[in-house]
Design a protein around this motif. Structure first.
Motif, short mmCIF file in Angstrom:
data_model
loop_
_atom_site.label_atom_id
_atom_site.label_comp_id
_atom_site.label_asym_id
_atom_site.label_seq_id
_atom_site.Cartn_x
_atom_site.Cartn_y
_atom_site.Cartn_z
N GLN A 110 -9.68 8.65 -5.88
CA GLN A 110 -9.11 7.54 -5.11
C GLN A 110 -9.11 6.24 -5.91
O GLN A 110 -8.24 5.38 -5.71
N ALA A 111 -10.07 6.09 -6.84
CA ALA A 111 -10.11 4.88 -7.65
C ALA A 111 -8.87 4.76 -8.53
O ALA A 111 -8.48 3.66 -8.91
N VAL A 112 -8.24 5.87 -8.84
CA VAL A 112 -6.98 5.87 -9.58
C VAL A 112 -5.80 5.84 -8.63
O VAL A 112 -4.82 5.12 -8.84
N GLN A 113 -5.88 6.61 -7.56
CA GLN A 113 -4.78 6.72 -6.61
C GLN A 113 -4.46 5.41 -5.89
O GLN A 113 -3.30 5.00 -5.80
N HIS A 114 -5.49 4.77 -5.36
CA HIS A 114 -5.25 3.65 -4.44
C HIS A 114 -4.56 2.45 -5.08
O HIS A 114 -3.64 1.88 -4.48
N PRO A 115 -4.98 2.01 -6.28
CA PRO A 115 -4.23 0.88 -6.88
C PRO A 115 -2.76 1.21 -7.11
O PRO A 115 -1.89 0.34 -6.91
N MET A 116 -2.47 2.45 -7.49
CA MET A 116 -1.09 2.83 -7.72
C MET A 116 -0.32 2.93 -6.40
O MET A 116 0.85 2.52 -6.31
N ALA A 117 -0.98 3.44 -5.37
CA ALA A 117 -0.32 3.54 -4.06
C ALA A 117 -0.02 2.16 -3.49
O ALA A 117 1.06 1.91 -2.93
N GLU A 118 -0.98 1.24 -3.63
CA GLU A 118 -0.75 -0.12 -3.15
C GLU A 118 0.37 -0.80 -3.93
O GLU A 118 1.18 -1.54 -3.36
N ALA A 119 0.44 -0.53 -5.22
CA ALA A 119 1.51 -1.10 -6.03
C ALA A 119 2.87 -0.57 -5.58
O ALA A 119 3.86 -1.32 -5.54
N LEU A 120 2.94 0.71 -5.25
CA LEU A 120 4.19 1.28 -4.78
C LEU A 120 4.64 0.63 -3.47
O LEU A 120 5.83 0.33 -3.28
N ILE A 121 3.70 0.40 -2.56
CA ILE A 121 4.02 -0.27 -1.30
C ILE A 121 4.60 -1.65 -1.58
O ILE A 121 5.61 -2.07 -0.99
N ASP A 122 3.98 -2.38 -2.50
CA ASP A 122 4.45 -3.73 -2.81
C ASP A 122 5.84 -3.71 -3.45
O ASP A 122 6.66 -4.60 -3.20
N LEU A 123 6.12 -2.71 -4.26
CA LEU A 123 7.45 -2.60 -4.85
C LEU A 123 8.51 -2.38 -3.78
O LEU A 123 9.60 -2.94 -3.83
#
Length: 384
Positions: free
Chosen positions: A279-292
């Motif tokens: 999750q430490a890898v997943q969550h920052p990328m998932a949040e970035a996708l939401i922001d995009l």
């Protein structure tokens, strides 16, 4: 495992299969250059040639001048090129700024002469607004335009002018010495009375930057674009599309970074599991996708405001701020997922991260955009 980052919903944007094919065409062109550094000027020129050969710079121009669509279509093209891996900077300075200003404020003769050539890429524009002592604050501009018996004379200095060495016409903003307002002029390049000094930018960019000096540049009357001393509306009809194009590129580069990082995280195995399972890898990328995705919605809103013909500054600045924040967040999350390899020439992650950080500050700084948003969106007193 191959990661796939969803593309913008082209059917919602433009509503037909032809435009979806257009998006795929732009993505394919960007993909062919994804292994090139943004500072590789030979790659940038080859990429631009492919973009022009495909007719993409004409997308936002009027049909009578060889165009085929709207600003919304151009933003889709810009995003897809960047998402493929390589943005087209001249879509910003030549098509979005030069083309938009001429389309709305050029004389019939100027439109007929220049718009078709912008559309097929045979004529390249650059844009000169920023000054060493004033930034982009037109009210403090010192570059002057003086009326002469034979036309106009421009004196002054501009800086951070992109692609001044690789353009045919410079669109210059100058203060009218009579009225105190400012006007827009077209200066053919090269010009003997215009000297250029390179600016050494540490971030890899696909266009060289210059400080330019106007040493009594004499121009004919027809060099004036729009009305003398009343260039504010013409200027912002160029700056608003510029901000939208930059926003679209930021979203596209962010998508490319996330795509590559997700693919790597799915394949890189440490302690018997892919790092993408953490999750430490997943969550920052998932949040970035939401922001995009949120940024793309604001870009659509900004495009609609611009195409409606009213004051689109608020919507365009909001899109620029959100998109550049989102793109930088995506690039940072991707860089962190790659670890040390993110700083190698093989991944090009740091090359893209540096460019995204630059977009957060230029062509309008985040802080200046927020100033305008506070005044126009919240009714707060001007701080500038």
């Amino acid at each position: 495992m191959t990661a796939t980052i969803d593309t913008p919903d082209t059917s919602a944007l433009i509503g037909d299969e032809e435009r979806t094919a257009l998006a795929e065409l732009a993505f394919g062109i960007g993909r062919r250059y994804e292994d090139k550094r943004f500072s590789d000027l030979d790659a940038a020129r080859a990429h631009w040639k492919e973009v022009c050969d495909a007719g993409l710079p004409a997308i936002s121009l009027s049909p009578e001048h060889g165009g085929a669509g709207t600003m919304t279509d151009l933003l889709l093209v810009a995003e897809r090129l960047a998402a493929g891996g390589y943005p087209a900077g001249k879509l910003t300075i030549s098509t979005a700024i030069g083309g938009a200003v001429l389309l709305r404020h050029g004389s019939p003769e100027q439109r007929d002469r220049w718009l078709p050539a912008i559309g097929d890429g045979s004529l390249r524009f650059c844009f000169a607004l920023t000054e060493p002592g004033a930034g982009s604050n037109a009210a403090r501009m010192t570059t002057k335009a003086t009326r002469t018996p034979t036309g106009w004379r421009i004196t002054g200095q501009k800086t951070y002018i992109s692609a001044a060495d690789d353009s045919d016409v410079m669109l210059v903003v100058a203060k009218d010495s009579e009225s105190g307002g400012f006007s827009l002029f077209s200066v053919p390049l090269p010009c003997e009375q215009l000297q250029m000094q390179p600016v050494d930018v540490m971030v890899g960019v696909p266009e060289s930057q210059f400080t330019v000096f106007f040493d009594d540049v004499d121009l004919p009357p027809e060099a004036l674009v729009g009305e003398a001393g009343a260039g504010a509306r013409a200027l912002f009809d160029g700056l608003n599309p510029e901000r939208l194009i930059v926003a679209a590129q930021a979203v596209g580069i962010g998508r490319w970074c996330l795509e590559k990082a997700a693919e790597y995280a799915g394949q890189r195995v440490v302690f018997d599991v892919p790092i993408g399972a953490h999750q430490a890898v997943q969550h920052p990328m998932a949040e970035a996708l939401i922001d995009l995705e949120a940024a793309w919605a604001l870009i659509e809103r900004g495009a609609a405001a611009y195409e409606a013909g009213g004051n689109a500054g608020l919507a365009c600045n909001m899109a620029k701020v959100k998109a550049c924040d989102a793109g930088l967040k995506a690039a940072d999350a991707a860089l962190q997922a790659f670890g040390g390899s993110g700083f190698t020439s093989e991944t090009l992650m740091f090359d893209r991260f540096g460019y995204m950080r630059l977009l957060r500050s230029t062509p309008v700084s985040r802080e200046m955009a927020l100033n305008q948003i506070a005044v126009a969106g919240l009714g707060l007193p001007r701080s500038y």
